[in-house]
Design a protein around this motif. Structure first.
Motif, short mmCIF file in Angstrom:
data_model
loop_
_atom_site.label_atom_id
_atom_site.label_comp_id
_atom_site.label_asym_id
_atom_site.label_seq_id
_atom_site.Cartn_x
_atom_site.Cartn_y
_atom_site.Cartn_z
N GLU A 1 -71.59 27.12 -23.27
CA GLU A 1 -71.78 28.25 -22.39
C GLU A 1 -73.08 29.07 -22.50
OE1 GLU A 1 -68.08 30.13 -22.86
OE2 GLU A 1 -66.88 28.74 -21.82
N THR A 2 -73.23 29.40 -23.84
CA THR A 2 -74.41 30.11 -24.09
C THR A 2 -75.66 29.58 -23.78
OG1 THR A 2 -73.08 31.02 -26.08
CG2 THR A 2 -75.58 31.28 -26.24
N TRP A 3 -75.80 28.17 -23.73
CA TRP A 3 -77.14 27.40 -23.41
C TRP A 3 -77.34 27.71 -21.92
CZ3 TRP A 3 -81.35 24.69 -24.88
CH2 TRP A 3 -81.86 24.01 -23.87
N TYR A 4 -76.28 27.54 -21.10
CA TYR A 4 -76.22 27.81 -19.69
C TYR A 4 -76.71 29.17 -19.38
CZ TYR A 4 -74.75 23.17 -18.73
OH TYR A 4 -74.57 21.78 -19.04
N LYS A 5 -75.92 30.10 -20.11
CA LYS A 5 -76.30 31.48 -19.96
C LYS A 5 -77.76 32.16 -20.47
CE LYS A 5 -74.54 36.02 -21.70
NZ LYS A 5 -73.81 36.67 -22.68
N MET A 6 -78.08 31.54 -21.62
CA MET A 6 -79.30 31.81 -21.85
C MET A 6 -80.76 31.25 -21.10
SD MET A 6 -78.77 33.98 -24.36
CE MET A 6 -80.43 34.41 -25.20
N MET A 7 -80.49 29.99 -20.80
CA MET A 7 -81.65 29.23 -20.20
C MET A 7 -81.73 29.45 -18.64
SD MET A 7 -82.83 28.03 -22.73
CE MET A 7 -84.22 27.02 -22.12
N GLY A 8 -80.41 29.94 -18.17
CA GLY A 8 -80.60 30.20 -16.75
C GLY A 8 -80.29 29.15 -15.71
N PRO A 9 -80.28 29.61 -14.36
CA PRO A 9 -79.78 28.58 -13.53
C PRO A 9 -80.79 27.31 -13.34
CG PRO A 9 -80.41 30.59 -12.46
CD PRO A 9 -80.30 30.73 -13.80
N ALA A 10 -82.07 27.51 -13.46
CA ALA A 10 -83.12 26.74 -13.30
C ALA A 10 -83.08 25.24 -14.21
CB ALA A 10 -84.45 27.35 -13.57
N PHE A 11 -82.65 25.76 -15.40
CA PHE A 11 -82.66 24.57 -16.41
C PHE A 11 -81.26 24.06 -16.64
CE2 PHE A 11 -86.00 26.97 -18.54
CZ PHE A 11 -86.91 26.06 -18.71
N LYS A 12 -80.32 24.68 -15.75
CA LYS A 12 -79.12 23.95 -15.63
C LYS A 12 -79.08 22.85 -14.81
CE LYS A 12 -74.22 24.96 -14.47
NZ LYS A 12 -73.28 26.15 -14.10
N ASN A 13 -79.82 22.86 -13.63
CA ASN A 13 -80.00 21.56 -12.87
C ASN A 13 -80.79 20.46 -13.80
OD1 ASN A 13 -79.16 22.97 -10.82
ND2 ASN A 13 -81.21 23.88 -10.36
N TYR A 14 -81.34 20.93 -14.73
CA TYR A 14 -82.04 19.63 -15.58
C TYR A 14 -81.21 19.36 -16.83
CZ TYR A 14 -86.24 20.83 -12.82
OH TYR A 14 -87.08 21.25 -11.69
N THR A 15 -80.28 19.84 -17.24
CA THR A 15 -79.69 19.57 -18.23
C THR A 15 -78.41 18.60 -17.74
OG1 THR A 15 -79.89 21.91 -19.11
CG2 THR A 15 -78.11 20.74 -20.15
N GLU A 16 -78.21 17.59 -18.64
CA GLU A 16 -77.13 16.61 -18.21
C GLU A 16 -76.19 16.51 -19.12
OE1 GLU A 16 -78.89 12.67 -17.75
OE2 GLU A 16 -79.93 13.21 -15.66
N GLN A 17 -76.56 16.82 -20.35
CA GLN A 17 -75.44 16.80 -21.45
C GLN A 17 -75.79 17.67 -22.81
OE1 GLN A 17 -74.56 12.91 -22.73
NE2 GLN A 17 -72.56 13.47 -24.19
N ILE A 18 -74.84 18.24 -23.25
CA ILE A 18 -75.21 19.05 -24.40
C ILE A 18 -74.06 18.66 -25.44
CG2 ILE A 18 -75.28 21.41 -25.72
CD1 ILE A 18 -75.75 22.28 -22.63
N GLU A 19 -74.57 18.29 -26.80
CA GLU A 19 -73.67 17.93 -27.90
C GLU A 19 -73.88 18.72 -29.20
OE1 GLU A 19 -72.00 13.79 -28.47
OE2 GLU A 19 -73.82 13.63 -27.38
N LEU A 20 -72.99 19.21 -29.84
CA LEU A 20 -73.35 19.84 -31.13
C LEU A 20 -72.68 19.09 -32.20
CD1 LEU A 20 -74.41 22.26 -32.61
CD2 LEU A 20 -72.16 23.20 -32.60
#
Length: 97
Positions: free
Chosen positions: A34-53
């Motif tokens: 949630e923080t990744w999408y919030k901080m990076m904004g909608p432009a990067f959301k389109n390019y992000t396919e998967q996030i793992e910690l």
């Protein structure tokens, strides 16, 4: 059952419960996404396919090599921003795939 007269807030009780049942790690994963999408904004959301910690390393799979290259330059700043927003040093490294 014995009753104690100590005053505890619901938040404190929930934190202790999450630590005792090891739910905190699962919530950290959700919070990081949630923080990744919030901080990076909608432009990067389109390019992000998967996030793992995993073990303090954030793995971000991107569908654009250009975006990946741009983000590589700002890794340390991104780590700092995410950790500040999360309120704890949860991420030590980012790997862009």
């Amino acid at each position: 059952m014995k009753r104690f007269n100590d005053d505890f807030s619901i938040g404190d009780v929930m934190k202790e419960f999450m630590k005792a049942t090891k739910l905190e790690a699962g919530l950290d994963v959700i919070n990081v996404k949630e923080t990744w999408y919030k901080m990076m904004g909608p432009a990067f959301k389109n390019y992000t396919e998967q996030i793992e910690l995993k073990r303090q390393t954030l793995y971000v799979q991107l569908n654009s090599s250009v975006v990946k290259q741009e983000l590589e330059y700002g890794k340390s700043k991104i780590i700092k921003m995410l950790n500040e927003e999360l309120g704890k040093d949860l991420i030590k490294e980012i790997v862009f795939r």
